[in-house]
Design an enzyme around this catalytic site. Sequence first.
Site: not given
Length: 330
Positions: A246, A182-183, A111, A115, A180, A217
Amino acid sequence: MTLYSSLIRPLLFRLDPETAHNVAIEILSWGWPAAFVAVDTSAAEPVELWNLKFRNRLGIAAGLDKNAVAIDAWYRLGFGFCELGTITAHAQPGNPKPRITRLVEAEALINRMGFPNDGASAIADRLDGDAGRRARKSFPVGINIGKSKITPIESATEDYLNAFKALHDDGDYFVVNVSSPNTPGLRDLQDPVRLTEILHALHHYNVTRGTKPVLVKLAPDIDTRDLGELLEAIINAGVDGIVATNTTLDHGKYAGRAEGGLSGRPLRNRSDEMIRFISEETSGRLPIIGVGGVLTRDDYARKLDAGAMLVQVYTGFVYRGPELIQEILG
Ligand SMILES: Cc1cc2nc3c(=O)[nH]c(=O)nc-3n(C[C@H](O)[C@H](O)[C@H](O)COP(=O)(O)O)c2cc1C
């Protein structure tokens, strides 16, 4: 064959992954449909941690209920706790679609959601409403906070603090998500100096308002040397626990299938290794929520054996639904 594997999953898997997710969350948000697939988990042993009572050790991982709309369903399904979010200070749409890929043969997902969420103040209002308050009473509710995309990395501390302040009364524990993939730039905050600054700011606010447990995390892609240093900073900052891990950017033999973070079965061993390392390095002093690739009872047992106190599932729940809860806790 259960209702999930014989009927619900085949229907959901005919849809693209994000539509399937949205349909499932919409239905779960009504609450009552969970009763049809609810699992009797009364045999599971309760555990107490951070002064919170968990009726069992299994929870849902961040990302499943980003906007805090289905708390009641997670409880009815049998979970011992849930973690909402990631929630950011500013509402944001996330990355362009499509942004979730299923690797069915690997029981995995990739994915790059970025967010998407309604933002901290709208979600705080939802959690402060009657339904939100009622649901939150039933079991521990964690809130996972992240950096808003529009906020430059130099202002990350203020951005995390704003989300923390807006939601402070609404969660039983908080998770600082710096992992994450993805940022852009987010994982750079897994640097001891930058992370310490964020944690100190949250701590200051926390002590003025009645302290809530704060966890961090981490990504599974940190090398062991950096992880040792980071753990030292985390302990010095007075953090209450770690969520490991994660998703991973190491796609191994699935490289080239899609961009983003890989979760599910291929992540399990790396996540277990990291939990074991953290547990040994901290002499078991820092409670760990283990997450990554739990698709069976054996996977769950391995997480506890590696040193986790609590365990979360995301991808396993997508592939196995309530039968996974039954297998682990029933
Ligand atoms: C579609 C998707 C969205 C996710 N969104 C978030 C998120 O918003 N915040 C977060 O901390 N983790 C997020 N995660 C990571 C999960 O919480 C979990 O750490 C990871 O998927 C490993 O667990 P699993 O193998 O059981 O899925 C997401 C995972 C997936 C598959």
